[in-house]
Each structure stands twice: as C-alpha cells, then as structure tokens.
Design a protein around this motif. Structure first.
Motif: not given
Length: 519
Positions: A295-303, A314-321, A345-346, A374-377
């Motif tokens: 769960d190390s990815l922060k919103p600021l890092t995304c920005t 092309s972006l793939a981030l698999r298996g992270f929170k 993604s959890y 897992m939590h996809l509604r």
C-alpha cells in the motif's frame, strides 16, 4: 627406439631450460619423429627411468616433469590447431566482418555467446558492441550470475538498448493467427488455475544467482551503459531491493518500456524514481510479489507520475492496494493512456469507472482489465456497462471484469454475486466491436465456469505476451501468468528445481582461450 626416447626425455625433462630456440625445435622434432611410439613402450621406458633412480623424491620429481611436459605439449598443439581453424574460417567464411556483425546481432544472447566460443574469427565479430544491443538473459531455470550480466553490459557499452533479466515464471503464450489486433496488455492465461506457489516453484535456485548488484554496471562511467537503454524487464529476482532498482532506473533517462514482475520492491518509491528520471516512458508494467499487501503508492506519487511521464500509453499495476481515488488520478491525468490493467488489485471497488463516461477522462482508452479485483462491486460494473451501451468510451475494444470469487455486493463485499445481473447481452448488441470477458464461478463451487461474451469466439490475442505500445518496442516482451490467492496471501516457499546443463560461453580476454561456462 625406446631407449633413445628415454634418453631424450631424461636429458630434457624440463623443456624450458633449452638455451636456444633451435635446440628446442630440434628436441621437439625428435619427439614428434617417433611416429610408432605406443603407450606400452612409452610406459616401459618411463618405468626403466624411474628404476634407475634410487631416491623416491627423484622418482616423484621425474613423474611430475613428465606430466608437465605432456600438458604443455598438448596445450601448445591445441592452440596451434585453433589458429589454423581460424585461418581456415577467415578464408572460407563468405561474409565480410561488418555484415557478420549484423548477422550475429540478430541472435539471442545465449546463441551469440556460443558463437563467440567457436573460433577467434567469430569471437572477434561477436565481441562487437552492436551484437549486444538487446541482451536477454531470462530463463526458466537459473543460468547466469551477476558477473555474466555485468560482462554483457560492459560489452554493449553505450549501445545497450534492451535488457531482460531473471527467472520466467510461466512459458510465453504464442500470439494467435486470427488476424485481430493485439493489445498492449498482460492478460492472465486461465488465472484461476495458477497460484503464487505455482510461480515460485519454477524459480529453482534463482535467489542464489542474481542479487541487488546485478544492475550496477548501468551506473558505471557516469551511467554510460544505461543512457540509451530503452527497455528494462526484470523477473522474479528475489534479492533485488528497492534502492538498487531505483538507482538503476535513475541511470536510464531514455527508458520507454519498464516491466517489473515478482521483485520485493515498493511500488511508491519505484514510481517516484520513474517519474523523476524516465520522462519518455510509454509502457509501465508492475506486478506485485506480495499480492494485496503493498500500500506504498500515495496520491501525490500518482500526480508526480502523471506530470513526469505524460507519454504513458500502457499502464499495468497488478496486485497492489489501489484505492479508486488513485486510479482516477492516473486515468484522468494520463491523456495518452490506451491500456490500463489493475488486475488483482485489492482495494478497487469500481467507483473510478463513473469518471470514464466523461469524454475528457481516458478519451483514448482501448483496454481495461479488472480481473480478480477482490472488492470490485457489481453495481459499479453494471453502471459502467450501461454507460458503454449509451455510447461512452468510444475507443474501448477490450474489457475484462472476470472474478474467480464473484463480484462484491454494494452493502458488504463478503456477500459475493456469482450470477451478476449486469447488462452483458446489451453491450454485445450495441457494441459488438468490444471483446468482453466475464468469467464467474458457480455459486458455492470452487471451480470456474467460463463464459466468454463477445461478437464471436474470444480472441487468443488477448492472452498474448505483453507487448509494448511503441512501434519501436514491438513483439518480444515475455508473457507472465499470475493471479492472487483467494485470500490474497503469498507463500514464502521456493522451488528446488535443478539447473539444466545449458550455459553461456564467455571469452576470457586476459588469455587466448574461449571457455564455455555452465553457470
């Protein structure tokens, strides 16, 4: 004849003592003149010489000298044989050196190393840096160590453009011949049947071979080797840590394609290094080694990633929170994004999908994979499919909403929907150009019933190896099958598969030899 030979051997037990080259030549010519010498007669002659010595130390010394003489003579003969073979090859080889280099540069790395060990002429051509533009040292079982990797990188120097290292955890799946377009995304090949334990069992002794220093040569000479590197793929290198990977990335400003699978590194720090140093990157594939726990990815890092890497397609981030707010920042900010894969993604619930109906968010999105989130509604998926029916996401061509645990209900994610009431048939009627994968288990069953919904049979190209979205990086990325366990835990066990007797031939520049190393 034997007595004459014995006398010669006794008088010249150490050839190196010959005072003049002419004396050594005559002595060698005399030895080679005995064409009818048999092992029996030579053994008898040596026995008589030993019997003539009364002291045991003298006998031992004579045996040692005889062994040394035979070894030196054999080594000299083999060296002359190689010289003659090289001369013969240079006279009969039809291609000039520059064309030979071009031909050798098309070989895979292991074949190139074997070519280099063939003869001096081939070795000289195979040592050209242009032959090491694309280095691929991946394998199913361990074959190389840090020394081999660093040697290859030094040979390539500033001409290095592609580097692939590590242990492949699944065989590549060939691209189908149906003629349909292949999209730049890694899609699991029957992901429900392969667990993290299955991946780890193929790694063998990998953790004892490559370590955190395997990329250290990229930083040498002021980052000369990494300055033009465009593709870096790393697979299941257990001893690679975050700081070593970030240091390597910082030396690769020209990187266009980065793929990281099964490394014990933090997503947040790696993406910070990418956003700071790799402003030209077009493809980023990152698969967690500890599904659901990073769960190390922060919103600021995304920005920062959005601002630092505007050319990502092309972006793939698999298996992270990954929370929906973070995914929304990425999809909204990356204006050229065509493919996004957040499978396994959890934390994703699907609320970010509401933004995709806006023409200004993800306008060119072609591929979206939400497999086994897992939590996809269910309600969010249904709302998104209704928006697709209404005409949103006009460029979308591939959508995967499969889940081996079923979709989560709106009230409680523990309450699973095994037969979701989502408008799949309407999507296929209104948008037949979309390949829609919706695979769900029967209620209460532990096996998966597969139903493919699209305009025909599901295209095998969607299960193709990962491919670069850039034309310059096309067609040789490896495919890796992965999935999370149903409880999103990973196992720390590792396999004990033995190495096969395949290796890399390494030329020893310090001597005049070519050696085949089985590592």
């Amino acid at each position: 004849m034997a007595s004459v030979f014995s006398k010669r051997l006794c008088c010249s037990s150490d050839i190196s003592r010959a005072s003049q080259p002419e004396e050594l030549d005559k002595l060698l010519e005399t030895l080679l003149g005995f064409t009818d010498v048999s092992p029996g007669s030579l053994n008898s002659s040596l026995d008589r010489l030993l019997e003539s010595r009364s002291c045991g130390s003298e006998k031992n010394q004579m045996i040692e000298k005889a062994l040394r003489l035979g070894s030196v003579l054999q080594e000299a003969a083999q060296k002359c044989e190689r010289k003659r073979a090289s001369l013969h090859n240079s006279m009969t080889w039809p291609l000039p050196p520059d064309l030979s280099v071009n031909v050798f540069s098309m070989l895979d790395t292991q074949s190139l190393c074997h070519v280099a060990a063939t003869c001096r002429m081939f070795n000289k051509c195979a040592m050209d840096p242009l032959c090491y533009t694309n280095i691929d040292l991946t394998s199913v079982v361990p074959k190389v160590n840090n020394g081999v990797v660093n040697l290859m990188i030094r040979r390539a120097g500033k001409y290095l453009q592609s580097l692939k290292l590590g242990i492949l955890s699944a065989p590549a799946v060939p691209v189908g011949n149906s003629g349909a377009k292949s999209y730049p995304v890694n899609i699991p090949v029957d992901a429900s049947r392969l667990s993290w334990n299955d991946k780890r069992s193929r790694q063998g002794k990998e953790s004892c071979v490559l370590t955190r220093s395997c990329l250290i040569c990229l930083n040498m000479d002021n980052g000369n080797a990494g300055s033009l590197l465009r593709r870096l793929h790393l697979y299941n290198i257990e001893r690679m840590d975050t700081s070593a990977l970030c240091a390597a990335i910082s030396s690769c400003p020209s990187l266009l394609d980065l793929e990281v699978v099964g490394l014990h590194v933090e997503l947040g720090q790696v993406l910070e290094a990418v956003s700071m140093n790799c402003h030209l990157i077009e493809r980023l594939f990152f698969e967690s080694s500890k599904t659901g726990r990073d769960d190390s990815l922060k919103p600021l890092t995304c920005t920062d990633l959005v601002n630092g890497c505007p050319k990502l397609t092309s972006l793939a981030l698999r298996g992270f929170k990954l929370q929906d707010c973070k995914v929304r920042v990425l999809v909204k900010g990356l204006r050229q994004l065509k493919s996004i894969d957040i499978s396994t993604s959890y934390a994703v619930t699907g609320t970010f999908l509401r933004s995709l109906g806006n023409a200004s968010i993800g306008p060119f999105l072609e591929v979206l994979s939400l497999r086994d989130c897992m939590h996809l509604r269910e309600v969010e998926v249904a709302r998104f499919l209704s928006a697709i029916v209404a005409g949103d996401c006009k460029f979308l061509r591939y959508l995967d909403i499969s889940n081996k645990e079923g979709l989560a209900s709106e009230e409680d994610w523990y309450d699973r929907c095994y037969t979701p009431s989502i408008p799949i048939s309407r999507v296929m009627e209104q948008r037949p150009e979309i390949c829609l994968l919706a695979e769900f288990p029967l209620e209460g069953s532990s096996f998966l019933v597969v139903d493919h919904y699209n305009d025909g049979e599901v295209n095998n190209d969607m299960n193709s190896p990962s491919q670069s979205s850039s034309p310059d990086l096309a067609s040789d990325s490896s495919s890796f099958t992965s999935t999370s366990e149903s409880n999103y835990n990973s196992d720390n066990g590792s396999g004990n598969e033995d190495s096969h007797d395949a290796g890399y031939a390494v030329y020893d520049e310090s001597s005049d030899e070519v050696e085949l190393l089985l590592v």
